[in-house]
Design an enzyme around this catalytic site. Structure first.
Site, PDB file in Angstrom:
ATOM      1  N   ASP A 170      11.830  48.887  -6.960  1.00 41.69           N
ATOM      2  CA  ASP A 170      12.301  47.703  -7.417  1.00 41.69           C
ATOM      3  C   ASP A 170      12.709  48.042  -9.256  1.00 41.69           C
ATOM      4  O   ASP A 170      11.926  47.728  -9.855  1.00 41.69           O
ATOM      5  CB  ASP A 170      11.667  46.310  -7.358  1.00 41.69           C
ATOM      6  CG  ASP A 170      12.192  45.095  -7.968  1.00 41.69           C
ATOM      7  OD1 ASP A 170      13.311  44.931  -8.230  1.00 41.69           O
ATOM      8  OD2 ASP A 170      11.322  44.403  -8.193  1.00 41.69           O
ATOM      9  N   ASP A 172      20.913  53.313  14.667  1.00 42.91           N
ATOM     10  CA  ASP A 172      19.802  52.321  15.196  1.00 42.91           C
ATOM     11  C   ASP A 172      19.877  52.048  16.672  1.00 42.91           C
ATOM     12  O   ASP A 172      21.027  51.768  17.028  1.00 42.91           O
ATOM     13  CB  ASP A 172      20.162  50.985  14.287  1.00 42.91           C
ATOM     14  CG  ASP A 172      18.806  50.037  14.568  1.00 42.91           C
ATOM     15  OD1 ASP A 172      17.640  50.276  14.006  1.00 42.91           O
ATOM     16  OD2 ASP A 172      18.973  48.897  14.957  1.00 42.91           O
ATOM     17  N   GLU A 191      18.292  57.078  16.984  1.00 42.94           N
ATOM     18  CA  GLU A 191      16.872  56.418  17.108  1.00 42.94           C
ATOM     19  C   GLU A 191      17.030  56.038  18.668  1.00 42.94           C
ATOM     20  O   GLU A 191      17.426  55.197  19.227  1.00 42.94           O
ATOM     21  CB  GLU A 191      16.635  54.945  16.377  1.00 42.94           C
ATOM     22  CG  GLU A 191      15.232  54.509  16.662  1.00 42.94           C
ATOM     23  CD  GLU A 191      15.271  53.127  16.808  1.00 42.94           C
ATOM     24  OE1 GLU A 191      14.347  52.547  16.525  1.00 42.94           O
ATOM     25  OE2 GLU A 191      16.303  52.489  16.700  1.00 42.94           O
TER      26      GLU A 191
HETATM   27  C1  GLC Z   1      15.439  49.767  15.206  1.00 45.93           C
HETATM   28  C2  GLC Z   1      14.771  49.503  13.704  1.00 45.93           C
HETATM   29  C3  GLC Z   1      13.924  48.397  13.573  1.00 45.93           C
HETATM   30  C4  GLC Z   1      14.909  47.136  14.223  1.00 45.93           C
HETATM   31  C5  GLC Z   1      15.580  47.248  15.473  1.00 45.93           C
HETATM   32  C6  GLC Z   1      16.577  46.355  15.574  1.00 45.93           C
HETATM   33  O1  GLC Z   1      14.256  49.801  16.164  1.00 45.93           O
HETATM   34  O2  GLC Z   1      14.305  50.780  13.425  1.00 45.93           O
HETATM   35  O3  GLC Z   1      13.595  47.993  12.278  1.00 45.93           O
HETATM   36  O4  GLC Z   1      13.872  45.994  14.005  1.00 45.93           O
HETATM   37  O5  GLC Z   1      15.980  48.350  15.371  1.00 45.93           O
HETATM   38  O6  GLC Z   1      17.670  46.721  14.798  1.00 45.93           O
END
Ligand code: GLC
Length: 509
Positions: free
Chosen positions: A21, A190, A244
């Site tokens: 920060d 994501d 992901e």
């Molecule tokens: C993915 C992200 C997670 C988030 C989810 C919804 O899994 O890594 O942190 O809560 O997507 O966007």
């Protein structure tokens, strides 16, 4: 064939809220990241991945995006972002940013319009609901004032887009262009197996995040990535994308990384494997057999930190195993994703009070699940409280740090040869030298019970997951070990890198 930069890259995940920060409001920001870039260069990573820093009401820590082309004032400005990218590039670090295509924030102008009854087709509105549940707990549907319901596979503040609407498709291509034009080297996508839902939204038996179902892993999603790949290819500089993808099948995972789709996908099977040589071997075999470019990951901002996952009643065991797993992971072909703080051996913080917790998982599960705050506690840079150097002055960080963070701080570990930080630095430096010396392929060696031995050309890696010491495999030189060796024996919860030729001289580390 030229080897692309990302094939063997070490990518370091920065959960921006919790890294550093600079502004002094208790929340990490882009200027804080910029100030710490030399630390990351020194650590020896090749690239950073920044979690979302876009304007957001923070219903899910920024994974609820209200404007895909901006920077939330909490994290700084677009100028801060641009100077961060410029400085990272000067230091030889690539920059990946998160893109969140499955859902927006409920504050996004498109959803606000939908609430007013305009263009609801860009989201998923229905007169009646099905039985789908939110991944965070509770129903996946919320009713609006006129009686219709909208779908949100995560928090109610994260309405799912309707990817069958061409405008959604076009919008995201434009968002990618926006960040590519600002010099990003790639994207972390994501919930990459989301986006499309089966036509008719049928009820489901099992909607687990990890399996292909009407909710996840619909075939149409692959056309999106084909278009994204074409766009990435049209830019110079080997821009890339990593998905992901949660799935329980390595064959399904492989679909996302076909040559005309994503460059990489996270390999969560590695992170889910228990502390067992057979489990590790199976994941390694399945991975190398199914994907052209492997990736490995032990921790991220959504899972319990691996030191704690591997820990038994004795926290020292967890740390020894975490270090051994790291050394093993770094010896595998492919690239590895590290999560901020693992280089300090940070454990999961398990004793946060209910008042301190912020993750929607905790609230939507009505406190049944602790949520993910325990792996998101701000990084301890220095010994002194209140924030251990995370924020300037006497500012308290947004999540409280336990007193044990003082001993784990960067300040405490720097220069201490036995520390986890110095171990990571050595391992990453050796690996950098090794990459050019060893083949991408891996060969299994005969291993005693409880252990796993493999080689890549002149490098041999051995890990002992068992209860008794085992004899080291044949070697000329010990390059690096995750903990002390006992003569020619590899103790339990320890891994080692050995060289079987004179090449050791070329690995300075
Ligand atoms: C993915 C992200 C997670 C988030 C989810 C919804 O899994 O890594 O942190 O809560 O997507 O966007």
């Amino acid at each position: 064939m030229d080897i692309p930069w990302w094939r063997d890259a070490i990518v370091y995940e920065i959960y921006v809220r919790s890294f550093a920060d600079a502004s002094g409001d208790g929340v990490g920001d882009l200027a804080g990241v910029r100030e710490r870039l030399p630390y990351l260069r020194r650590l020896g990573v090749d690239a950073i991945w920044l979690t979302p820093f876009y304007p957001s009401p923070m219903a899910d820590g920024g994974y609820d995006v209200a404007d895909y082309r901006g920077v939330d004032p909490l994290f700084g400005t677009l100028a801060d972002f641009e100077s961060l990218v410029a400085q990272a590039h000067e230091l030889g670090l690539r920059v990946l940013v998160d893109v969140v295509p499955n859902h927006s924030s409920s504050e996004h102008p498109w959803f606000q319009a939908a609430l007013r009854g305009e263009r609801r087709d860009r989201y998923i509105f229905r007169d009646t609901t099905n039985n789908w549940q939110s991944t965070f707990g509770g129903p996946a549907w919320t009713q609006v004032a006129d009686g219709q319901y909208y779908l949100h596979l995560f928090a109610p503040g994260q309405p799912d887009f309707n990817w069958r609407d061409p405008e959604v498709h076009a919008e995201f291509l434009d968002v990618l262009r926006f960040w590519l034009d600002r010099g990003v080297d790639g994207f972390r996508i994501d919930v990459a197996m989301g986006l499309y839902k089966a036509e008719g939204l049928p009820d489901v038996g099992d909607q687990s995040f990890k399996s292909v179902s009407p909710v996840w892993g619909q075939p149409e999603v692959h056309n999106v990535y084909r278009d994204w790949r074409r766009l990435l290819n049209s830019y110079p500089g080997e821009r890339m994308a990593v998905g992901e993808v949660w799935t329980d099948s390595s064959e399904d995972l492989a679909l996302y990384v076909r040559p005309d789709e994503l460059h990489q996908s996270f390999n969560f099977a590695w992170l889910q494997a228990p502390w067992s040589p057979t489990a590790f071997k199976k994941v390694i075999d399945d991975t190398l057999a199914s994907v052209p470019f492997a990736t490995w990951v032990l921790s991220n901002h959504d899972v319990v930190r691996h030191r704690t996952r591997y820990g038994t009643a004795d926290p020292g065991t967890g740390l020894a195993r975490a270090r051994a797993a790291l050394l093993t992971m770094l010896a595998l072909p492919g690239s590895a994703y590290l999560y901020q703080g693992e280089e300090l051996g940070l454990p999961e913080v398990t004793d946060l009070s209910d008042e301190a917790r912020q993750d929607p998982v905790f609230f939507q599960s009505k406190g049944e699940l602790p949520g993910r705050d325990g792996c998101r506690v701000p990084i301890p840079w220095t010994v002194d409280p209140p924030s251990h150097g995370f924020s300037p002055g006497g500012v308290e960080p947004w999540l409280p740090q336990p007193a044990t963070f003082a001993e784990l701080s960067v300040e405490k570990q720097e220069g201490d040869a036995g520390s986890t930080l110095e171990f990571y630095r050595r391992a990453l430096a050796c690996r950098r030298d090794l990459v050019g010396l060893i083949p991408y392929t891996l060969e299994w060696l005969d291993s005693p019970e409880g252990a796993l031995f493999f080689s890549r050309g002149p490098l041999t890696c051995a890990i002992n997951c068992g209860l008794r010491p085992v004899h080291l495999p044949e070697h000329d030189t010990v390059l690096l070990s995750s903990g002390p060796l006992k003569g020619d024996l590899l103790p339990p919860d320890t891994a080692v890198w050995l060289m079987t030729s004179q090449d050791a001289r070329r690995v300075k580390g």
